[in-house]
Motif scaffolding. Structure first.
Motif, PDB file in Angstrom:
ATOM      1  N   MET A   1       0.977  -0.774  -0.204  1.00 57.01           N
ATOM      2  CA  MET A   1      -0.041  -0.292   0.473  1.00 57.01           C
ATOM      3  C   MET A   1       0.808   1.242  -0.106  1.00 57.01           C
ATOM      4  O   MET A   1       2.060   0.949   0.793  1.00 57.01           O
ATOM      5  N   SER A   2       0.123   2.315  -0.636  1.00 55.92           N
ATOM      6  CA  SER A   2       1.035   3.584  -0.975  1.00 55.92           C
ATOM      7  C   SER A   2       0.924   4.305  -0.012  1.00 55.92           C
ATOM      8  O   SER A   2      -0.654   4.431   0.947  1.00 55.92           O
ATOM      9  N   ILE A   3       1.912   4.788   1.468  1.00 55.40           N
ATOM     10  CA  ILE A   3       1.558   5.670   2.366  1.00 55.40           C
ATOM     11  C   ILE A   3       1.942   7.560   1.774  1.00 55.40           C
ATOM     12  O   ILE A   3       0.775   7.808   2.326  1.00 55.40           O
ATOM     13  N   LEU A   4       2.628   7.373   0.345  1.00 54.63           N
ATOM     14  CA  LEU A   4       3.006   8.640   0.378  1.00 54.63           C
ATOM     15  C   LEU A   4       2.782   8.472  -1.655  1.00 54.63           C
ATOM     16  O   LEU A   4       3.464   7.513  -1.543  1.00 54.63           O
ATOM     17  N   GLU A   5       2.174   9.187  -1.764  1.00 50.32           N
ATOM     18  CA  GLU A   5       1.923   9.521  -3.858  1.00 50.32           C
ATOM     19  C   GLU A   5       2.231  11.394  -3.697  1.00 50.32           C
ATOM     20  O   GLU A   5       1.294  11.589  -3.234  1.00 50.32           O
ATOM     21  N   ILE A   6       3.869  11.101  -4.209  1.00 51.52           N
ATOM     22  CA  ILE A   6       3.476  12.318  -5.201  1.00 51.52           C
ATOM     23  C   ILE A   6       3.373  12.596  -6.786  1.00 51.52           C
ATOM     24  O   ILE A   6       3.857  11.577  -7.319  1.00 51.52           O
ATOM     25  N   LYS A   7       2.420  13.557  -7.135  1.00 58.21           N
ATOM     26  CA  LYS A   7       2.002  13.570  -8.485  1.00 58.21           C
ATOM     27  C   LYS A   7       2.543  14.664  -9.182  1.00 58.21           C
ATOM     28  O   LYS A   7       1.370  15.953  -9.096  1.00 58.21           O
ATOM     29  N   ASN A   8       2.887  14.433 -10.027  1.00 58.16           N
ATOM     30  CA  ASN A   8       3.389  15.645 -11.054  1.00 58.16           C
ATOM     31  C   ASN A   8       3.631  17.365 -10.260  1.00 58.16           C
ATOM     32  O   ASN A   8       3.109  18.078 -10.104  1.00 58.16           O
ATOM     33  N   LEU A   9       4.769  16.740  -8.791  1.00 58.91           N
ATOM     34  CA  LEU A   9       4.868  17.880  -8.373  1.00 58.91           C
ATOM     35  C   LEU A   9       5.874  19.451  -9.157  1.00 58.91           C
ATOM     36  O   LEU A   9       7.187  18.018  -9.429  1.00 58.91           O
TER      37      LEU A   9
END
Ligand code: SF4
Ligand code: MG
Length: 328
Positions: free
Chosen positions: A1-9
Motif C-alpha cells: 500500500m502507498s503511504i505517500l503519493e507524489i504526483k506531478n510535483l
C-alpha cells in the motif's frame, strides 16, 4: 500500500528578477516500509522536494503545483492547522542540524517533553518522563541525556536526539534530510544501522535525502537519482547500483571514494548544475553529458520503464514502450 503519493510535483521560486524551477514534474510513490534514497548533488532540488512535502517553503516566493497524498490525505488541501497536526504525528523530518532548532538554555528532557505535549497534552509528568527516556534509549542514548543541555552532546548524540524526537509520535513516514552527513564515518554507519533496526521494530517508512551514494547503498531499498529538479533514474538499489543506466547515475557512482583510494582518485562529474531559471528544451543533463548528441539538446527524453520497475530518462536507453507512470 502507498503511504505517500507524489504526483506531478513542480516547485518554482518567484523572485523579483527571475523564476527558478527547483523541482520539475516529479511523481513518486512510497510504499509502506519502503526506504527510498533521493540522491543528487547539492542544489539538485532534493531538499526543496522534502520541504514542499512538509509545506515548509516560504509561501511568498514558492509556487507548488501537483499533488501530495499522505495516507489518503491531500496535503495541499489541508489548512495550516491540519498540516501542523500532521507534522511530527504522521510525517516527521530530521535535518542535518535539526538540533540547532533547540534552545541552548534548556535541558534536553524538558525540550523533548515540551515538543511532545504540543501534540499530546493529556499525559502525566511521570509517564512523559518515562516515554522520553525510553525514546532516548531506543536511539542508544543513556538516560542521563535527559538532564543534559544541547552543548553537552556530541554531534552523533545530537542527531540521535533529533531522531528520537522524530519518532515521538510513531510517524507513518520519516524523512531524513542529510541527517547523518555532518557525522564521522563510524558514527554515521552506527546511526544508519540503528535506523534500519528501528524500522523493523516500528514499521517505519523512510525517505532518505543524501548527496552520498554510499549512504543509499548501505541504508535504502530503492533509489531516485535527482538532477536539477528532475528524477533521472529510479529503481531498486540492487539494480540501479549494479546496472546504472543513466549517464548521471554512472557519474555519481564513479565519484564515490573507495576506502583504498586516496582523495585524489575521486572523480567528480565535470561541469556545474544548469541555471534553473533558464528553460531547457532537451535533456536537462545534456550540458554535462559525455554521450550527448543533437537529439539530446532538442527533445526531452521520456521515462523508459524497464524490468524490475527500473526507470530511466535518457535517449540512450530505449527500445521499449515509453511509460509515463509513477515511480513505485
Ligand atoms: Fe546524455 Fe542524451 Fe541521455 Fe541526456 S538523453 S543523459 S544528454 S545521452
Ligand atoms: Mg539539501
Amino acid at each position: 500500500m502507498s503511504i505517500l503519493e507524489i504526483k506531478n510535483l513542480t516547485v518554482t521560486f518567484h523572485t523579483k528578477d527571475k523564476i527558478t524551477r527547483a523541482v520539475h514534474n516529479i511523481s513518486l510513490s512510497v510504499e509502506e516500509q519502503d526506504s527510498i534514497g533521493i540522491v543528487g548533488e547539492s542544489g539538485s532540488g532534493k531538499s526543496t522536494l522534502a520541504m514542499a512535502i512538509l509545506q515548509l517553503l516560504p509561501k511568498r516566493i514558492a509556487r507548488i503545483e501537483g499533488e501530495v497524498i499522505l495516507d489518503g490525505k491531500h496535503l495541499f488541501q489541508c489548512t495550516d492547522e491540519q498540516i501542523r497536526k500532521i507534522r511530527w504525528r504522521d510525517l516527521a523530518v530530521v535535518f542535518q542540524k535539526s538540533m540547532n532548532a533547540l534552545s541552548p538554555v534548556h535541558k534536553i528532557g524538558t525540550q523533548m517533553s515540551d515538543i511532545y505535549r504540543i501534540h499530546e497534552s493529556k499525559i502525566s509528568k511521570k509517564k512523559l518522563k518515562e516515554k522520553i527516556i525510553s525514546l532516548l534509549e531506543m536511539v542508544n542514548l543513556p538516560s542521563r541525556v535527559y538532564d543534559l543541555y544541547p552543548h553537552e552532546l556530541s554531534g552523533g548524540m545530537m542527531q540521535r536526539v533529533s531522531i528520537a524526537l522524530s519518532l515521538m509520535h510513531n510517524p507513518k513516514l520519516l524523512i531524513l534530510d542529510e541527517a547523518t552527513t555532518a557525522l564521522d564515518v563510524v558514527t554515521q554507519g552506527q546511526i544508519l544501522s540503528e535506523i534500519k533496526e528501528l524500522e523493523k521494530e516500528l514499521n517505519l517508512t523512510r525517505i532518505m535525502i543524501t548527496h552520498d551514494m554510499s549512504v543509499v547503498a548501505s541504508a535504502c531499498k530503492k533509489v531516485a537519482v535527482m538532477y536539477a529538479g528532475n528524477i533521472l533514474e529510479f529503481g531498486y538499489v540492487k539494480d540501479v547500483l549494479v546496472n546504472p543506466l543513466h549517464p548521471y547515475t554512472q557519474g555519481l557512482l564513479k565519484s564515490i571514494p573507495t576506502f583504498k583510494g586516496e582523495k585524489k582518485n575521486i572523480r567528480g562529474i565535470a561541469g556545474a548544475l544548469p541555471d534553473l531559471s533558464v528553460p531547457v528544451q532537451g535533456c536537462i543533463f545534456a550540458s554535462r553529458c559525455e554521450f550527448a548528441t543533437d537529439i539530446c539538446y532538442q527533445v526531452k527524453p521520456t521515462e523508459e520503464l524497464l524490468s524490475g520497475n527500473h526507470r530511466v530518462a535518457c535517449h540512450l536507453v530505449g527500445g521499449m514502450e515509453h511509460a509515463n507512470v509513477n515511480h513505485s
